[in-house]
Scaffold this motif. Structure first.
Motif, short mmCIF file in Angstrom:
data_model
loop_
_atom_site.label_atom_id
_atom_site.label_comp_id
_atom_site.label_asym_id
_atom_site.label_seq_id
_atom_site.Cartn_x
_atom_site.Cartn_y
_atom_site.Cartn_z
N VAL A 172 0.86 -1.20 0.00
CA VAL A 172 0.00 0.00 0.00
C VAL A 172 0.89 1.24 0.00
CG1 VAL A 172 -1.82 1.29 1.18
CG2 VAL A 172 -1.81 -1.23 1.25
N THR A 173 0.77 2.03 -1.04
CA THR A 173 1.61 3.22 -1.16
C THR A 173 0.97 4.43 -0.50
OG1 THR A 173 0.63 3.93 -3.26
CG2 THR A 173 2.50 2.39 -3.37
N ILE A 174 1.80 5.43 -0.28
CA ILE A 174 1.32 6.71 0.24
C ILE A 174 0.22 7.27 -0.66
CG2 ILE A 174 1.99 9.14 0.48
CD1 ILE A 174 2.84 7.56 2.89
N GLY A 175 0.46 7.26 -1.97
CA GLY A 175 -0.50 7.81 -2.91
C GLY A 175 -1.82 7.06 -2.92
N ARG A 176 -1.77 5.74 -2.85
CA ARG A 176 -3.01 4.95 -2.83
C ARG A 176 -3.80 5.24 -1.56
NH1 ARG A 176 -3.55 -1.68 -2.39
NH2 ARG A 176 -5.82 -1.71 -2.01
N TRP A 177 -3.10 5.28 -0.43
CA TRP A 177 -3.81 5.51 0.83
C TRP A 177 -4.43 6.91 0.86
CZ3 TRP A 177 -6.29 2.96 4.18
CH2 TRP A 177 -6.65 3.53 5.38
N PHE A 178 -3.75 7.89 0.27
CA PHE A 178 -4.29 9.24 0.25
C PHE A 178 -5.46 9.38 -0.71
CE2 PHE A 178 -4.51 13.53 -1.50
CZ PHE A 178 -4.63 14.28 -0.35
N SER A 179 -5.32 8.85 -1.92
CA SER A 179 -6.29 9.11 -2.99
C SER A 179 -7.39 8.08 -3.12
CB SER A 179 -5.56 9.23 -4.34
OG SER A 179 -4.66 10.31 -4.34
N ALA A 180 -7.11 6.83 -2.78
CA ALA A 180 -8.11 5.78 -3.02
C ALA A 180 -8.06 4.70 -1.94
CB ALA A 180 -7.90 5.16 -4.40
N PRO A 181 -8.23 5.07 -0.67
CA PRO A 181 -8.21 4.06 0.39
C PRO A 181 -9.44 3.16 0.28
CG PRO A 181 -8.94 6.15 1.28
CD PRO A 181 -8.52 6.41 -0.13
N ASP A 182 -9.25 1.89 0.54
CA ASP A 182 -10.38 0.96 0.47
C ASP A 182 -10.19 -0.14 1.51
OD1 ASP A 182 -8.37 -0.63 -0.62
OD2 ASP A 182 -9.13 -0.51 -2.66
N ALA A 183 -11.16 -1.05 1.57
CA ALA A 183 -11.13 -2.11 2.57
C ALA A 183 -9.91 -3.01 2.40
CB ALA A 183 -12.41 -2.94 2.49
N GLU A 184 -9.52 -3.26 1.15
CA GLU A 184 -8.35 -4.09 0.90
C GLU A 184 -7.09 -3.46 1.48
OE1 GLU A 184 -6.21 -6.31 -2.90
OE2 GLU A 184 -7.34 -4.47 -3.23
N ALA A 185 -6.94 -2.14 1.32
CA ALA A 185 -5.78 -1.45 1.88
C ALA A 185 -5.80 -1.49 3.40
CB ALA A 185 -5.75 0.00 1.38
N VAL A 186 -6.98 -1.29 3.99
CA VAL A 186 -7.11 -1.36 5.45
C VAL A 186 -6.66 -2.72 5.96
CG1 VAL A 186 -8.74 -1.38 7.37
CG2 VAL A 186 -8.93 0.37 5.60
#
Length: 217
Positions: A172-186
């Motif tokens: 999980v990248t910084i950019g993904r967590w900032f722009s498109a956080p989702d249940a999979e990232a959590v």
């Protein structure tokens, strides 16, 4: 591919009056000359005027890439020197926004930094940039850069190479967590922390709960 390196180490130049609650801001950062000491709370000579939302060991250093600065320079039609984004490190050959949360960088001979969280733009940043709807534009573009904690102190300076010494498997990248956080990232971040692979700021857990409530999971 160019080697990753530090282009500038930036510290606060002067405190500026600000319309925010604190009344002053330390966002005016400029490039320092020569070696700069790095301690657990950041680079020597730097401060944060608003300690509620900035600074501390988990946000000791803010890094921004030259490629992102070049993008904004072209978009805004003006030069954007190191420090203009409030960054402590202007870097090249490595993209803080694309860094995996928890990855580690060795900078120079002895400093080790760990990627912690994305930069969230605020009204002070907008006043600094003097650009209309800057917070909205910066957020939508997602070129936010990354905060880092200091794992090993030492000295850094412009020209130092940056080596990635550890990249967590969760991806999980910084950019993904900032722009498109989702249940999979959590789930990926929770599992990585439970396995001892990374150490998250407390704010992540608050965000986890809010996000999962919103997703209805």
């Amino acid at each position: 591919m160019e080697p990753a390196s530090v282009l500038a180490v930036c510290c606060v130049h002067q405190l500026l009056g600000d319309q925010g609650n604190v009344g002053v801001t330390a966002i005016d950062k400029r490039a320092s000359e020569g070696p700069v000491k790095v301690h657990k709370l950041g680079v020597h000579g730097d401060i944060q005027a608003n300690r509620v939302h900035h600074g501390g060991e988990d946000q000791a250093i803010y890094a921004y890439s030259q490629s992102d600065a070049d993008f904004w320079a072209g978009t805004l039609g003006r030069e954007l020197p190191p420090g203009i984004f409030g960054e402590n490190l202007r870097v090249s050959g490595i993209e803080p926004t694309n860094a995996v949360i928890g990855e580690r960088w060795q900078v120079g001979a002895d400093v080790v930094l760990e990627v912690t969280s994305p930069r969230v733009p605020c009204a002070t940043f907008q006043r600094r940039m003097k650009e209309p709807q800057w917070v909205k534009r910066f957020t939508e573009e997602g070129r936010v850069g990354a905060y880092l904690r200091v794992i090993r102190t030492g000295t850094i300076q412009a020209g130092d190479y940056i080596h990635q010494t550890f990249v967590p498997r969760h991806g999980v990248t910084i950019g993904r967590w900032f722009s498109a956080p989702d249940a999979e990232a959590v789930e990926a971040l929770r599992d990585a922390e439970a396995d001892g692979e990374i150490r998250l700021q407390e704010e992540y857990h608050t965000r986890f709960e809010a996000l999962m409530r919103r997703l209805g999971e």
